[in-house]
Scaffold this active site. Structure first.
Site: not given
Length: 385
Positions: A355, A155
């Protein structure tokens, strides 16, 4: 550092002379097969740089830098003392690269070129190209049969994951050339694969702005007129690369909004439509990874299961990651079509989406030290278990 071989020398002798593991010198010089060398061949010695000396004698420099005189003779092409100036091989004991910066694809390329110069046992290969033709590169090193893979920046606005991986890479290379036999054992046991930046076009858009699109895509229109791209996760075409894989992709296609190119979440018109996703799929199939760890931001969570396809060992690994880092292990989430999802489904091997950090993407550079302290523990568990 490069030296010119002498008649009758060997890589084993150079290993002893410079106190660098023989395996690293062999892998830095794969073309050198003979036990005894002929004169005049270029040999790469990892973990050293050359420094000019103008004040000391060669004998004094040998004592000061704790180097055998023959190491100085070898580097300077002589077998006896010579007048100043001369070159001293200096061992690298500190990181070469600075990753606490807005980390673009150009930053990555520059840092990889520098590390490759001083750690030539590390291989850097182009595995594919982005929509705009930028190289997507894999770094690999180690001799083991177990191939452990890491990746970052699927991303665009999570580019700090590339900086984390590159900082860790530099520290690993330092450890292999400076540390104890435990790191050499790791080098022998594991083959490490790192794709630091899966989405170079998208990263550059977030870091550099409109000019990164090279006038080929109307990214401002996709971004609803906004000139800042902080919320952009997709590649330069507006396709979310971590929604591109054939692991229940159709579910994501049907339920995801938006239904066309967007800064985030659009899974494409078909799965594996984007060159970046194709490159990552083909790499996994070609390299036959034993384990995959994909770095994202944010949330301080580790996702480790997919539809019951994950093997039993995944739980043991993630519990250690959780214990070491303080992150929360999450087995299942209502999400499909990610790289980790596809890998677990296809290979039935451990896969993890990590994450990093907490906050709003892109996470600020001020968080980098804390993020790295947490991340490095997870990354190392991936190698050791």
């Amino acid at each position: 550092m490069k030296i010119i071989s002498r008649e009758g020398d060997s890589l084993e002798y150079y290993s002893l002379l410079f106190q660098i593991p023989l395996e690293l010198i062999q892998d830095a010089n794969p073309q050198t097969k003979k036990e005894k060398l002929l004169s005049g061949f270029e040999v790469k010695i990892p973990g050293f740089m050359l420094q000019k000396e103008t004040e000391m004698s060669m004998e004094t420099a040998g004592r000061v830098y704790q180097l055998p005189l023959d190491a100085l003779y070898l580097v300077n092409g002589v077998r006896q003392s010579m007048n100043s100036p001369f070159l001293i091989p200096v061992r690298l004991i500190k990181p070469l690269i600075k990753t606490e910066k807005f980390y673009s694809s150009a930053s990555l390329q520059k840092d990889l070129e520098l590390l490759s110069t001083y750690y030539p046992f590390m291989k850097v290969e182009t595995i594919g190209h982005s929509v705009l033709g930028k190289d997507i590169v894999e770094v690999q090193f180690g001799r083991g049969d177990s191939v452990v893979h890491y990746n970052g920046s699927f991303h665009a606005n999570e580019w700090i994951t590339s900086a984390v991986l590159m900082k860790w890479l530099n520290e690993l290379l330092l450890s292999f050339t400076n540390e104890s036999s435990s790191f050499l054992h790791l080098y022998q046991r594991v083959n490490i694969s790192i794709v630091p930046m899966v989405n170079p076009d998208g990263v550059d858009l977030v870091v550099l702005g409109d000019r990164a699109a090279e006038g080929k895509f109307n990214v401002r229109h996709i971004n609803e007129g906004e000139t800042e791209y902080y919320g952009w996760k997709a590649n330069i075409r507006g396709v979310d690369l971590n929604n591109q894989f054939p692991a229940n992709w159709q579910i994501e296609k049907e339920r995801k909004l938006p239904k066309a190119e967007a800064p985030r979440d659009f899974p494409g018109e078909i799965f594996l439509s984007e060159p970046e996703a194709i490159a990552m799929q083909q790499l996994a199939e070609r390299r036959n990874f034993s384990k995959v760890i994909a770095l994202h931001t944010q949330g301080k969570e580790i996702y480790w299961g997919y539809e019951g396809h994950e093997p039993e060992e995944s739980e043991r690994i993630v519990k250690e990651m959780e214990r070491q880092s303080g992150y929360r292990a999450v087995r299942y989430v209502d999400s499909h079509a990610g790289y980790k999802d596809w890998f677990i489904q296809e290979f039935k091997r451990p896969g993890f989406t990590v994450e990093l950090g907490k906050g709003i993407n892109p996470l600020p550079l001020s968080q980098m030290p804390a993020i790295y302290r947490e991340a490095v523990k997870i990354l190392m568990v991936g190698l050791l278990l």
